[in-house]
Design a protein around this motif. Structure first.
Motif, PDB file in Angstrom:
ATOM      1  N   LEU A  52       0.891  -1.333  -0.152  1.00 27.73           N
ATOM      2  CA  LEU A  52       0.035  -0.034   0.102  1.00 27.73           C
ATOM      3  C   LEU A  52       0.788   1.256  -0.008  1.00 27.73           C
ATOM      4  CD1 LEU A  52      -2.569  -0.940   2.717  1.00 27.73           C
ATOM      5  CD2 LEU A  52      -3.015  -0.687   0.071  1.00 27.73           C
ATOM      6  N   PRO A  53       0.376   2.119  -0.760  1.00 26.33           N
ATOM      7  CA  PRO A  53       1.259   3.583  -0.674  1.00 26.33           C
ATOM      8  C   PRO A  53       0.760   4.388   0.532  1.00 26.33           C
ATOM      9  CG  PRO A  53      -0.583   3.606  -2.384  1.00 26.33           C
ATOM     10  CD  PRO A  53      -0.387   2.082  -2.053  1.00 26.33           C
ATOM     11  N   LEU A  54       1.236   5.340   0.989  1.00 27.78           N
ATOM     12  CA  LEU A  54       0.748   6.187   2.369  1.00 27.78           C
ATOM     13  C   LEU A  54      -0.619   6.399   2.031  1.00 27.78           C
ATOM     14  CD1 LEU A  54       1.424   7.206   4.972  1.00 27.78           C
ATOM     15  CD2 LEU A  54       2.111   9.385   3.829  1.00 27.78           C
ATOM     16  N   GLN A  55      -1.501   5.919   2.918  1.00 31.39           N
ATOM     17  CA  GLN A  55      -3.285   6.238   2.695  1.00 31.39           C
ATOM     18  C   GLN A  55      -3.323   7.614   2.988  1.00 31.39           C
ATOM     19  OE1 GLN A  55      -5.169   3.786   1.361  1.00 31.39           O
ATOM     20  NE2 GLN A  55      -3.142   3.257   0.888  1.00 31.39           N
ATOM     21  N   ALA A  67      -5.425  11.170  -3.848  1.00 29.76           N
ATOM     22  CA  ALA A  67      -4.204  11.544  -2.997  1.00 29.76           C
ATOM     23  C   ALA A  67      -4.385  12.663  -2.234  1.00 29.76           C
ATOM     24  CB  ALA A  67      -3.252  12.146  -4.411  1.00 29.76           C
ATOM     25  N   ARG A  68      -4.536  12.245  -0.957  1.00 33.33           N
ATOM     26  CA  ARG A  68      -4.984  13.153   0.088  1.00 33.33           C
ATOM     27  C   ARG A  68      -3.940  12.862   1.406  1.00 33.33           C
ATOM     28  NH1 ARG A  68     -11.121  13.313   1.809  1.00 33.33           N
ATOM     29  NH2 ARG A  68     -10.330  11.321   2.697  1.00 33.33           N
ATOM     30  N   SER A  69      -2.739  12.517   1.270  1.00 37.19           N
ATOM     31  CA  SER A  69      -2.026  11.952   2.261  1.00 37.19           C
ATOM     32  C   SER A  69      -1.554  12.885   3.472  1.00 37.19           C
ATOM     33  CB  SER A  69      -0.547  11.406   1.823  1.00 37.19           C
ATOM     34  OG  SER A  69       0.234  12.234   1.106  1.00 37.19           O
ATOM     35  N   THR A  70      -1.748  14.468   2.987  1.00 34.02           N
ATOM     36  CA  THR A  70      -1.281  15.479   3.944  1.00 34.02           C
ATOM     37  C   THR A  70      -2.163  15.306   5.166  1.00 34.02           C
ATOM     38  OG1 THR A  70      -0.898  16.992   2.095  1.00 34.02           O
ATOM     39  CG2 THR A  70      -1.593  17.938   4.114  1.00 34.02           C
ATOM     40  N   LEU A 110     -10.565  20.574   8.044  1.00 33.21           N
ATOM     41  CA  LEU A 110     -10.591  21.637   6.919  1.00 33.21           C
ATOM     42  C   LEU A 110      -9.912  20.775   5.669  1.00 33.21           C
ATOM     43  CD1 LEU A 110      -9.659  24.686   8.763  1.00 33.21           C
ATOM     44  CD2 LEU A 110     -11.990  24.126   7.860  1.00 33.21           C
ATOM     45  N   LEU A 111      -8.897  20.124   5.778  1.00 34.08           N
ATOM     46  CA  LEU A 111      -8.255  19.411   4.723  1.00 34.08           C
ATOM     47  C   LEU A 111      -9.347  18.387   4.090  1.00 34.08           C
ATOM     48  CD1 LEU A 111      -4.742  18.743   6.257  1.00 34.08           C
ATOM     49  CD2 LEU A 111      -5.359  20.382   4.298  1.00 34.08           C
ATOM     50  N   THR A 112     -10.185  17.702   4.857  1.00 35.29           N
ATOM     51  CA  THR A 112     -11.018  16.498   4.437  1.00 35.29           C
ATOM     52  C   THR A 112     -12.115  17.186   3.805  1.00 35.29           C
ATOM     53  OG1 THR A 112     -10.041  14.922   6.289  1.00 35.29           O
ATOM     54  CG2 THR A 112     -12.137  14.343   4.963  1.00 35.29           C
TER      55      THR A 112
END
Length: 247
Positions: A48-51, A189-192, A178-180
């Motif tokens: 898995l890549p970073l979720q 792509a939302r690994s932040t 807020l990011l979500t």
């Protein structure tokens, strides 16, 4: 011939204080390793890549990291519930935090619903309750025993760092929301969000490390076990009254 052996009082007190120390270190250690274990186990077992978030590891890869996610959160929750603070309000907050973090584990985020996912859920509600409970402890209860620190500069340091940690426990979850919901719409792509969540978790872990160090300095647990520490329960948002009776 009697087999009964009496343990010296100091030895028993060491057992008591070491138990609480181990609880605090256990809470901090589990919190620190959680993001790394999710990332590493997910990569090794399912490539898995970073979720996008820690909560996504409950579902991603066919649930290969679910046991890690649920197991660590439940362990932290049990430790928080078992831990006893110096006042009733601290106990209530820690109990709520413990129940809430178990709720985060047992009520997972929605998955596979895309833009139709609900913006509110039990998972999110429990997460908010968890962070708010710990923020309350950091801001209003952590400083209850600072009066026992004789060094003014050290006492001042702790009186500043605890509220800052509490503020961080509020600010970073807000940033996550807020990011979500606003800054980063549902996407692949939302690994932040994962990294922001990790910062909040590390602040949580840091609190227990600093608290352990402070208790080592004040010997407050030893004084309490000897009946030499009296703390008058405060109001919800006021400091406790601390008195010591040292021979």
């Amino acid at each position: 011939m009697s087999l009964k052996q009496e343990q010296p009082q100091e030895h028993l007190q060491d057992h008591i204080t070491s138990t609480y120390t181990n609880l605090r270190i256990g809470i901090a250690g589990l919190a620190i390793v959680l993001p790394f274990l999710l990332w590493i186990v997910g990569y090794i077992r399912s490539n898995l890549p970073l979720q996008e978030s820690m909560s996504a590891y409950y579902h991603s890869g066919g649930g290969t990291t679910r046991d890690v996610f649920v197991g660590i959160l439940c362990a932290v929750g049990v430790f928080l519930y078992l831990y006893r603070g110096y006042t009733n309000y601290e106990n209530y907050a820690l109990n709520l935090a413990g129940v809430s973090v178990v709720g985060v584990a047992l009520f997972p985020m929605e998955w596979g619903c895309g833009n139709s996912c609900s913006k509110f859920s039990l998972h999110g509600t429990f997460a908010i309750l968890f962070f708010l409970s710990i923020a309350y402890v950091c801001i209003f209860r952590a400083s209850d025993t600072l009066k026992l620190i004789k060094n003014d500069s050290i006492r001042s340091f702790y009186s500043r760092i605890y509220p800052l940690m509490g503020i961080g426990m509020i600010v970073f979850p807000i940033i996550t929301v807020l990011l979500t919901l606003v800054l980063q719409p549902i996407s692949e792509a939302r690994s932040t969000v994962f990294f922001v969540e990790a910062v909040a978790i590390f602040i949580f872990a840091s609190y227990w490390i600093f608290k352990s160090r402070e208790i080592d300095l004040t010997h407050s647990e030893e004084l309490a076990s000897e009946g030499k520490l009296k703390i008058t329960s405060p109001r919800l948002f006021s400091k406790a009254s601390v008195q010591t009776t040292i021979d």
